[in-house]
Scaffold this active site. Structure first.
Site, PDB file in Angstrom:
ATOM      1  N   ASP A 121      12.374  46.587   7.680  1.00  0.00           N
ATOM      2  CA  ASP A 121      13.462  46.637   8.671  1.00  0.00           C
ATOM      3  C   ASP A 121      14.795  46.272   8.029  1.00  0.00           C
ATOM      4  O   ASP A 121      15.807  46.951   8.229  1.00  0.00           O
ATOM      5  CB  ASP A 121      13.194  45.644   9.816  1.00  0.00           C
ATOM      6  N   GLU A 161      10.751  53.278   6.254  1.00  0.00           N
ATOM      7  CA  GLU A 161       9.540  53.798   5.596  1.00  0.00           C
ATOM      8  C   GLU A 161       9.716  53.821   4.074  1.00  0.00           C
ATOM      9  O   GLU A 161       8.803  53.482   3.334  1.00  0.00           O
ATOM     10  CB  GLU A 161       9.183  55.196   6.119  1.00  0.00           C
TER      11      GLU A 161
HETATM   12 ZN    ZN Z   1       6.731  49.785   9.007  1.00  0.00          ZN
END
Ligand code: ZN
Length: 673
Positions: free
Chosen positions: A578, A514
């Site tokens: 990611d 995030e």
């Molecule tokens: Zn995301």
């Protein structure tokens, strides 16, 4: 349900939205039994981390995919079911929140009652459409439908001004399709053509169920297809929609009206009871022109078919059983590959969560959320922010000037954990025990007006875009904040009784993901205050784009089913998050444990972090679900969220002693953050 123009980056697959199954699985611990030790971690790490789990956990018949966090979601659903069954008992002294959610659930569970009513609950909507005399009445009619949560033609809502994040303005967005996305109407390959034929047959059957004769139903279905195809052609594609500049066109009401004189905008705004406003962001002005040309081109009868279809489609799950089953046949079976309809209680739990989410969430938090989880998560957020700060400072490709701005933005990120400080007040929503569809209309009406009433008011930074039981998280570029609902702070993301390596691989990786969204190809275009504003030097922006293109190319090479590939540009933001997320989670872990590098179960802390990360994503998917995902979803399928990341990490290759050139140690690795 309507969709505002959200740039919010959700962490997990949107397919989650219609998940759950299986009874009472116990919390899944970081377990060695999930692994396939016969696999080589350097050849296929996902198989190594998840192989045995995948073999032992086939997809339940009512699911289109089944993974580790579906297990968690299912545990949450069982908790919500208990709450709802308890609050559904009409005991004296039930508080108001309990009455709302309990009666909503009781009404939703009353299948017999719904069957007996037939189409009566939506007859006022159908009659209004039948009685339309001329196209000039559309504005008022569309406002009536939107207020009841029936998506049609376009979306109207509110949102932060991209270039003035403290100001909430009106928002117009494209919409009005029945299939998931514009390409479903336009692609000419055999699978897409077949999908459209099946969709057309489904629309026809829904009209027949509503009482039309075969010939009429066929003609109406053809009209729906014609209009939706025209709207699809006039829509902006998904990849372009990720570019904030391409969906930001602030204009006056008069300028909007001039784009589409055939639609009476002032009547629409009056009928929708929106507060007075001057400016509106029109995400894609060409779509407004399409509305204009289609109002003129299609006949009144064709438009009536289109509007009627959207009423039937929107409410199918709260109409008599044949409608629910027909809806499942297309949207569950054909589109997603599920074999069986989910049990009624699961659907009703989901409806309650989506319509009275903060009332149900309030009871959920009272029952489940402890202060320990919040404190430990906050500590991890600090560790991850520190790691990202170090990462930014040590980048070789970024100038000191841009680094300084990046750090200003990083330090301005705020976080919300668990649940809102102030709960949404649903006291004005009338909920009756014997009126499932009416409850749904009234809840949608409440939500429609709640969203519109924000126009011109001070921004509420305490609001959440997810309900507390949700197994997900998000970064909001305009708020510049990260948000973690209570629902995700549980195994396999977070264990109270596990060591740091496992938790940094789970929730730590999610926090890192995030945070990195603030600096992905989309998030990097917003500044510390959440405004769309370029804070990069030209050279640094070019360096970024070059590195992002490497990630886009890498993922575009991943095939999920014959002829179906990941769209590297659509998934770029998520894949960047990611990759950055795992990297800074590892950095934060190593900062936290220092020299304490004892092996557990024969694995080093680094290996355990990678395994915990990989195992969060253990998932089995049906081919239909994968095809749908790569066409519509900004998230890569699970296997590639794991292998796509470790392939880029020398830290992984070192941890598992991979040799250069092995599949998980390719010569051309990508790195942005
Ligand atoms: Zn995301």
């Amino acid at each position: 349900m309507f969709r505002p123009i959200l740039l919010t980056s959700f962490c997990l697959s949107a397919l989650l939205a219609q998940t759950p199954a299986k009874q009472n699985s116990t919390p899944a611990h970081f377990d060695l039994t999930a692994m396939d030790r016969a696999a080589d971690p350097c050849v296929d790490f996902y198989q190594y981390a998840c192989g045995t789990w995948k073999k032992n956990n086939p997809i339940p018949p009512d699911q289109s995919e089944w993974g580790r966090f579906d297990e968690l979601q299912e545990r949450n659903e069982n908790t919500l079911r208990q709450i709802l069954e308890e609050t559904a008992k009409p005991t004296p002294g039930r508080d108001e929140v309990a009455q709302k959610i309990g009666d909503y659930y009781a009404a939703c569970m009353d299948e017999k009652g719904m069957d007996a009513k037939g189409l009566a609950p939506i007859e006022p909507e159908l009659a209004r459409i039948r009685n339309l005399k001329e196209k000039s009445q559309f504005a008022d009619e569309i406002a009536q439908l939107h207020a009841r949560g029936i998506a049609s033609l376009f979306d109207f809502s509110s949102g932060q001004d991209f270039k003035d994040s403290n100001s909430v303005i009106a928002q117009f967005d494209q919409g009005g399709l029945g299939l998931p996305e514009r390409e479903y109407y336009l692609k000419q390959d055999a699978k897409s053509v077949e999908m459209r034929q099946k969709y057309l047959a489904h629309v026809q059957r829904m009209f027949e169920l509503a009482g039309e004769k075969t010939a009429q139903a066929a003609a109406d279905a053809a009209a729906v297809m014609k209009l939706e195809t025209a709207l699809a052609k006039g829509s902006l594609d998904l990849v372009s929609r990720r570019d904030p500049e391409k969906v930001y066109h602030k204009m006056t009401r008069a300028e909007l009206a001039a784009l589409s004189p055939a639609f009476r905008w002032n009547e629409y705004f009056t009928a929708s009871a929106a507060p007075a406003f001057t400016n509106i962001n029109v995400s894609y002005p060409d779509f407004v022109k399409t509305i204009n040309s289609e109002i003129q081109a299609a006949s009144l009868a064709e438009w009536k078919a289109y509007l009627t279809w959207h009423v039937l489609h929107s409410e199918a799950q709260l109409l008599p059983t044949p409608f629910t089953l027909e809806n499942f046949n297309f949207f569950g079976k054909v589109l997603r590959g599920a074999e069986e309809l989910r049990p009624r209680w699961k659907r009703c739990v989901q409806f309650t969560d989506s319509q009275l989410g903060e009332a149900l969430g309030r009871k959920y938090v009272e029952l489940t959320f402890g202060a320990t989880g919040k404190q430990r998560t906050l500590k991890m957020v600090d560790a991850l922010e520190k790691a990202l700060g170090e990462d930014i400072q040590t980048l070789t490709w970024m100038s000191a000037e841009t680094k300084k701005q990046a750090l200003v933005k990083l330090h301005a990120i705020t976080n919300k954990i668990g649940y809102p400080d102030r709960w949404r007040d649903y006291s004005s929503v009338v909920v009756k025990r014997d009126d499932a569809l009416g409850n749904s209309f009234r809840a949608d009406e409440f939500e429609f007006h709640r969203v519109l009433n924000k126009i011109g008011k001070p921004l509420d930074r305490g609001e959440w875009d997810m309900t507390p039981p949700t197994v997900n998280a998000y970064y909001d570029p305009q708020m510049n904040n990260i948000n973690f609902p209570a629902g995700i702070l549980q195994p396999p993301f977070f264990y109270n009784d596990m060591d740091d390596a496992v938790n940094f691989g789970g929730i730590g990786m999610v926090i890192g993901h995030e945070l990195t969204h603030g600096f992905d190809d989309q998030g990097r275009q917003f500044d510390a205050q959440g405004n769309l504003k370029d804070w990069w030097t030209k050279k640094d922006a070019e360096e970024f784009q070059q590195r992002a293109a490497c990630v886009a190319d890498e993922y575009s090479g991943f095939s999920v089913a014959p002829g179906a590939f990941i769209n590297g540009k659509l998934t770029l933001g998520e894949n960047t998050a990611d990759n950055g997320g795992v990297r800074i989670a590892l950095m934060a872990l190593l900062n936290t444990i220092g020299q304490k590098k004892d092996k557990v179960d024969g694995f080093t802390p680094e290996q355990r972090m990678f395994l915990a990360f990989g195992q969060v994503w253990c998932t089995n998917e049906r081919e239909e679900a994968l095809r749908l995902q790569v066409q519509t979803n900004e998230h890569s399928p699970a296997r590639f969220r794991v292998n796509g990341v470790v392939e880029n990490m020398p830290e992984f290759q070192k941890a598992f002693a991979c040799k250069a050139g092995q599949p998980m140690a390719p010569v051309h690795a990508c790195r942005v953050w």
